[in-house]
Write an enzyme that holds these catalytic residues in place. Structure first.
Site, PDB file in Angstrom:
ATOM      1  N   LYS A  56    -100.168  23.225  -7.259  1.00 31.57           N
ATOM      2  CA  LYS A  56    -100.388  21.701  -7.187  1.00 31.57           C
ATOM      3  C   LYS A  56     -99.044  20.951  -7.093  1.00 31.57           C
ATOM      4  O   LYS A  56     -98.826  19.709  -6.607  1.00 31.57           O
ATOM      5  CB  LYS A  56    -101.467  21.125  -8.082  1.00 31.57           C
ATOM      6  CG  LYS A  56    -101.062  21.120  -9.599  1.00 31.57           C
ATOM      7  CD  LYS A  56    -102.174  20.831 -10.367  1.00 31.57           C
ATOM      8  CE  LYS A  56    -101.907  21.475 -11.842  1.00 31.57           C
ATOM      9  NZ  LYS A  56    -103.063  21.201 -12.731  1.00 31.57           N
ATOM     10  N   ARG A  57     -98.041  21.601  -7.561  1.00 34.70           N
ATOM     11  CA  ARG A  57     -96.794  20.962  -7.606  1.00 34.70           C
ATOM     12  C   ARG A  57     -96.221  20.883  -6.194  1.00 34.70           C
ATOM     13  O   ARG A  57     -95.600  19.831  -5.885  1.00 34.70           O
ATOM     14  CB  ARG A  57     -95.806  21.788  -8.393  1.00 34.70           C
ATOM     15  CG  ARG A  57     -95.607  21.504  -9.979  1.00 34.70           C
ATOM     16  CD  ARG A  57     -94.502  22.039 -10.481  1.00 34.70           C
ATOM     17  NE  ARG A  57     -93.162  21.433  -9.930  1.00 34.70           N
ATOM     18  CZ  ARG A  57     -92.032  21.801 -10.486  1.00 34.70           C
ATOM     19  NH1 ARG A  57     -91.809  22.965 -10.945  1.00 34.70           N
ATOM     20  NH2 ARG A  57     -90.905  21.226 -10.069  1.00 34.70           N
TER      21      ARG A  57
END
Ligand code: GLU
Length: 497
Positions: free
Chosen positions: A253-254
């Site tokens: 998700k980064r």
């Protein structure tokens, strides 16, 4: 033999696109063979599993049109379909392994295990339980258990030799037994680990084909051995490649939004997402790019699964979504789907109380609320030129808020308020000063509707994505900086979310 497949998500976070990917392929395979597809909730990690996460996973998969024949919500002949409700079944199976000497009680302390691992690693060996407690006599082990000594149950694993894992796509994979740990099957609190639960459940639920991510290949020897110990027939294994970020690292998700909820909130069509996930790991016999779920099931052939790295490219997904909108929605359908997405009464009722006080005419409504209906905002670093905070302080505020908000279960204004006020407090900052960067990241402006209400309306996925976007606009956070921030964050004295 009836083909039966399953997807077994752990309800420990947002509904991940990787779960949808495995569910899609498992469902296509089963339905193409006239078989059944099962959804099982693997909540063996009691501390991290939550009912909210489970509900979100079920809702997201249903929204995508991935329906299961048996599962915790619809029941079925092998209920219960949630690990936490099957403890007696696992205990009975652990006992069977203990009785047959395929498993043993282990009383080693975490200090001893840590020291053992460090020594193994220092001498270049695989970190692996050294078998100390496997040498205890049955009587001694039983006496210590009866005396109430804390213990786990581990499986016996051969010292030497090779385990051959058969994978329908990858052929034979050889793994040395010396690299396979004497896996804990039952934890000190009596709960099973994933490895025991998955084997027992797949067998009892009559799963014939296991389709899952490549990260489980190294666990396959443990599972194969357990099937052997129980005298059960091993299901066919199919390990799919994991979804990747554009830089080929594991989808995270980064670097890329991973929650299905994000894509829903961004206004993607479920049929386009399914089409895209299908395309990432598989191709139609005629190589056409656009196809529906029904067409994928009809033509599904496991041999056409690709073993290349499936790069999840949001731009390509958007392109495909555009095709679905233009080619499959007439104007009437477009209007229906748009209103189903966010211009529906429920959604409007969420923010009308916010704006009614602030407008004199209806024509002010759209400009005032456009950020609540938009996806990512067109932000620039200049938007964050604040008198009292420099860019690194701003990034820290955004990142700390993000970490807290990632753990927040109930996405409601008051909870968001308490959480953010808690961090401001522990950083010894005035709340208004602390909130300003968040305000800009969420609304794109320094004056807008109230922040906590706006975040509630936007929902967790998009709110978090906007904070991540703002951090990136400000140049991102390097690995080193991230480590430093993590340390500082952990040291903050504040109530846990
Ligand atoms: N609960 C595991 C996961 O979420 C399932 C792995 C498997 O399919 O065996 O990844």
């Amino acid at each position: 033999m009836k083909v039966r497949t399953r997807v077994a998500p752990s309800p420990t976070g947002d509904p991940h696109v990787g779960t949808a990917y495995m569910a899609l392929f498992s469902m296509c395979f089963a339905h193409q063979h006239g078989g059944e597809f099962i959804l099982r909730i693997e909540d063996t990690d009691a501390a991290r599993s939550t009912p909210e996460s489970e509900q979100n996973i079920l809702d997201s998969l249903k929204w995508l049109g991935l329906n299961w024949d048996e599962g915790p919500d619809v029941g079925g002949p092998h209920a219960p379909y949630r690990s936490s409700e099957r403890l007696a079944i696992y205990q009975q199976h652990v006992q069977e392994l203990l009785d047959k000497n395929h498993a043993f009680h282990c009383f080693c302390s975490s200090e001893r295990l840590n020291a053992m691992r460090q020594q193994q690693m220092a001498t270049g060996k695989t970190a692996r339980y050294d078998g100390l407690c496997a040498k205890l006599s049955r009587d001694e082990a039983n006496t210590r258990v009866t005396a109430g000594e804390s213990h786990v149950v581990r499986m016996q694993v051969p010292e030497a030799g090779v385990c051959t894992v058969h994978d329908l796509l990858r052929g034979e994979i050889e793994i040395d037994w010396s690299h396979v740990d004497m896996q804990i099957l039952q934890k000190a609190d009596g709960n099973p680990t994933y490895h025991l639960a998955v084997v027992v459940d797949d067998h009892l639920m009559e799963i014939t084909h296991i389709i899952r991510g490549e990260e489980w290949i190294n666990s396959a020897p443990k599972h194969i051995l357990l099937y052997e110990y129980f005298g059960w027939q091993m299901p066919v294994l199919i390990h799919m490649n994991l979804l990747r970020n554009p830089d080929k690292s594991k989808l995270s998700k980064r670097k890329n939004p991973t929650s299905i909820g994000y894509y829903k909130k961004m206004g993607f069509l479920p049929e386009a997402i399914i089409n895209y996930l299908g395309l990432l790991g598989w191709s139609m016999p005629d190589e056409r790019e656009k196809f529906s779920l029904a067409e994928m099931i009809e033509h599904f052939d496991i041999q056409r699964i690709s073993l290349g790295a499936p790069v999840f490219d949001v731009q390509k997904l958007a392109w495909l979504n555009g095709r679905w909108i233009r080619e499959d929605l007439d104007d009437e359908a477009f209007a229906d789907r748009l209103s189903e997405w966010a211009l529906n009464r429920d959604h409007l009722m969420q923010f009308i109380p916010l704006i009614k006080e602030r407008v004199d005419t209806f024509s002010e409504v759209v400009p005032m609320t456009s950020f609540l209906l938009a996806g990512m905002l067109d932000l620039s670093a200049d938007a964050f030129n604040l008198k009292k905070l420099d860019q690194s302080q701003i990034k820290k505020i955004l990142q700390f808020a993000l970490w807290d908000l990632e753990a927040l279960q109930q996405w409601e204004r008051d909870h968001i308020n308490d959480l953010l006020a808690g961090i401001a407090d522990s950083l010894d900052m005035k709340l208004s000063e602390f909130l300003l960067p968040l305000f800009i990241a969420i609304s794109g402006k320094s004056v807008s509707l109230p922040l906590f209400d706006s975040m509630e309306v936007l929902g967790p996925d998009l709110s978090r994505a906007r904070l991540r976007h703002a951090i990136n606009v400000l140049g991102g956070i390097s690995r080193k900086e991230n480590k430093r921030l993590e340390k500082e964050y952990r040291g903050l004295s504040k109530p846990q979310p």
